[in-house]
Every structure is written in C-alpha cells, then in structure tokens.
Write an enzyme that holds these catalytic residues in place. Structure first.
Site, PDB file in Angstrom:
ATOM      1  N   ARG A   1       6.579 -12.605  -5.375  1.00  0.00           N
ATOM      2  CA  ARG A   1       5.356 -12.833  -4.511  1.00  0.00           C
ATOM      3  C   ARG A   1       5.214 -14.238  -4.169  1.00  0.00           C
ATOM      4  NH1 ARG A   1       6.066  -8.280  -3.584  1.00  0.00           N
ATOM      5  NH2 ARG A   1       4.888  -6.507  -3.615  1.00  0.00           N
TER       6      ARG A   1
ATOM      7  N   GLU B   1       1.581 -15.045   3.717  1.00  0.00           N
ATOM      8  CA  GLU B   1       2.357 -14.145   4.566  1.00  0.00           C
ATOM      9  C   GLU B   1       1.175 -13.480   5.364  1.00  0.00           C
ATOM     10  OE1 GLU B   1       4.673 -11.200   2.739  1.00  0.00           O
ATOM     11  OE2 GLU B   1       5.712 -12.949   1.477  1.00  0.00           O
TER      12      GLU B   1
ATOM     13  N   HIS C   1      10.416 -11.288   4.133  1.00  0.00           N
ATOM     14  CA  HIS C   1       9.792 -10.277   2.894  1.00  0.00           C
ATOM     15  C   HIS C   1      10.682  -8.925   3.103  1.00  0.00           C
ATOM     16  CE1 HIS C   1       6.421  -8.899   0.079  1.00  0.00           C
ATOM     17  NE2 HIS C   1       7.494  -8.614  -0.314  1.00  0.00           N
TER      18      HIS C   1
HETATM   19  C1  DGY Z   1       7.649  -4.367  -3.230  1.00  0.00           C
HETATM   20  O1  DGY Z   1       7.877  -3.265  -3.075  1.00  0.00           O
HETATM   21  O2  DGY Z   1       6.821  -4.766  -3.969  1.00  0.00           O
HETATM   22  C2  DGY Z   1       8.570  -5.390  -2.348  1.00  0.00           C
HETATM   23  O3  DGY Z   1       8.085  -6.830  -2.301  1.00  0.00           O
HETATM   24  C3  DGY Z   1       8.913  -5.117  -1.148  1.00  0.00           C
HETATM   25  O4  DGY Z   1       9.942  -5.637  -0.539  1.00  0.00           O
END
Ligand code: DGY
Length: 322
Positions: free
Chosen positions: A235, A264, A282
């Site tokens: 993240r 983001e 992402h």
């Molecule tokens: C998630 O599923 O948390 C991922 O970040 C998706 O790419």
C-alpha cells in the site's frame, strides 16, 4: 436480497451473484463518490466494493439493511472494520487467489528497475541504439544478492520463495518467525533497520495499518545501500512518497519499482519525471485469471454472508461469536 456492486467486476462473479440475489451494478466506468455509494446502498443487504471505495463509519451506518460487505481485494484498509463489527456486519476479502500474481509483479518490477528494462525499451524504440557499447544501460545483477522482504504473510512468503532460482540470501522482517522460509531458502529474520542496511533489494508486503504508515521515511531510506532497489506492491502510505522522491533524486538508492502510491490515484509529480523509478497503476493482481477468481470469491463470500453463514474469507469472525 439485493447487493450493490460499486463497479463492474468480471462477469463470472456477477453470474454467481445473479443465481442467488438481485443486484445493482454501478453503470459507470469510474469509481463512485462516497455519496453515490451511500445512495446506492439504500435498501440493500449486500455491498460488494473495491479497495478504492472508502467504506467508513458514515457509509456503514447509513445503511441499516446492510448484512454483508465483500471487498474485491485482499487488502481491506478501505473499510472501517470496527464500525462493521459494531453493526454485526461480516466483511470478507479475497486472499490466496492473488498471491502468486502479486508476487510476480514485485519480481517484474525488481527486474525492470535492476536491468533498466523500461529505459532500455524507450531508448531502443526512440531509435537511439547505435550499436553495442561497454557502458550502455548498466544496471544491477540480481543473482547472488541479498533480498530483503518486509512482511512475510502469504504474498511476502511467495515472493521470497520465488528467489530460489537466483541463489540469493534472504532476510525478512515480520512479527512471527517464518519457518517455511527459513527452511526452504535459508531466510534469516532480522530487525527492519538491519534488513534495510544489508539488502540489495527491499520489497514491501505489509498491510496498511497504523504501525506501517510511513514505515519508510527519510531516515530509513538513508540506511539503504546506494545501490539498493525499493519495491512496493503493498500500500502506498507504507512509504513516505515525498521522502522517496528525495532519495531517488539524490541517489541515496539506485531505484524503485512502485505499484502503489500514497495518495492514489494522485502521484507526486516529480516522481513521474524520474528515470530510476518504474511505475505501474496498482495492477499487481491484474491478470485475467486472478481477477476472475477474485470476482467469484467475492461473490461466494457475499452469498454465504447473506445466508447467515460465516464467509470463508471473513476478516472479522468475531461478529459470529455470540
Ligand atoms: C489487493 O487486492 O489488495 C491488491 O492491492 C489488488 O491489486
């Protein structure tokens, strides 16, 4: 029963849902605002949402009929779990099915930065290749180096195990000892600062919680080798983005491979100008196979939750303890 789906997901998931419930799917090809989510939720029993949807206390308490929230992601920092639990609403995520896919993206970024794949591609396509040259596009070897893995849950472990073919020394940081990693790749558990100092590549696989927010700031970036590469597919807020820009500009580290960003979809504008960073939108779990499995998994969790059963991937099982 009716489910509100905040954005179109692969058809297999919608088909599974359709067999059991009514549904309303966001008709637009964009994320919904918080107010649009609140409006869409009215009178619905289920919410199938994305990691980009802020499902906070206000959203949850605006929907008195809500019985189940299925997140179409493994990370669920977008949802106020405590608020859902207080309201007795189970929340599910989509683990396992995206483990290898996300780990593969971390490796793809690592190689792209180490071997300057994107720069090389742009250079070649621009017609600049005028012949083999001793000093052209020099990068970093990957084999025989030290790999630092921060967070060895499902994805961090899969990422580290994939180092097998490259004869690497593996260091990891986690609260828990990871016996399978220690046995299979001789990984050594070390404190974060030790890992940052010793690793050639540092890859992040932690969830976003209070303790991991800005886990990496100026101080930590300065501890890294000037030849090191930072990879983040977890993240964005785990790494202080402004500090990372400074580190990349001042060449405190060699480069970075990023799939996630602190705010983001906004990105620090100066990050976009740097050649020593490779960026993805992402998309670490974005393969046809995986997104289809995530959709079916989210739908199955939703159906279980609406039928009053504990969903297989429930992240707040305490709602079922009476
Ligand atoms: C998630 O599923 O948390 C991922 O970040 C998706 O790419």
């Amino acid at each position: 029963m009716e489910v509100f789906v905040t954005r179109k997901i692969p058809q297999a998931g919608l088909d599974s849902l359709k067999k059991h419930v009514e549904m309303e799917v966001n008709p637009h090809d964009r994320s919904l605002s918080k107010q649009e989510i609140i409006d869409g939720l009215q009178g619905k029993e289920g919410l199938l949402c994305l990691l980009t949807d802020p499902i906070d206390e206000e959203v949850i308490s605006s929907a008195p009929t809500l019985k189940m929230i299925a997140n179409y992601a493994v990370g669920y920092n977008n949802i106020d779990i405590h608020a859902a639990t207080r309201q007795g609403i189970p929340v599910s995520n989509t683990p396992d099915v995206l483990t290898d896919t996300t780990a593969e993206m971390a490796w793809a970024l690592l190689f792209a930065v180490a071997r300057r794949i994107v720069e090389g591609d742009q250079f070649t396509k621009a017609g600049n290749f005028s012949g083999w040259a001793p000093m052209l596009m020099l990068g970093q070897d990957v084999s025989n180096k030290t790999l630092g893995v921060v967070g060895t849950g499902r994805i961090g472990t899969a990422f580290a195990l994939k180092s097998k073919g490259f004869n690497m020394s593996v260091l990891y940081t986690d609260k828990k000892k990871n016996t399978s990693l220690e046995q299979e790749v001789g990984a050594k558990k070390v404190p974060l600062h030790e890992l940052l100092k010793q690793s050639d590549f540092v890859s992040f696989h932690v969830p976003l919680i209070k303790a991991t927010h800005h886990l990496i700031d100026e101080r930590e970036l300065k501890m890294m080798k000037d030849t090191a590469i930072l990879i983040n597919t977890s993240r964005g807020p785990v790494v202080h983005e402004k500090a990372l820009v400074k580190a990349l500009k001042k060449q405190w580290i060699f480069g970075a491979g990023l799939d996630v960003y602190e705010h983001e979809p906004s990105i620090e504008p100066s990050l976009l100008q740097l050649s020593n960073v490779v960026m993805q939108p992402h998309s670490a779990s974005a393969t046809n196979e995986t997104r289809m499995k995530m959709a079916v998994m989210a739908a199955e969790n939703m159906i279980d939750g609406l039928e009053g059963k504990k969903p297989r991937n429930c992240v707040n099982p305490e709602v079922f303890r009476h």
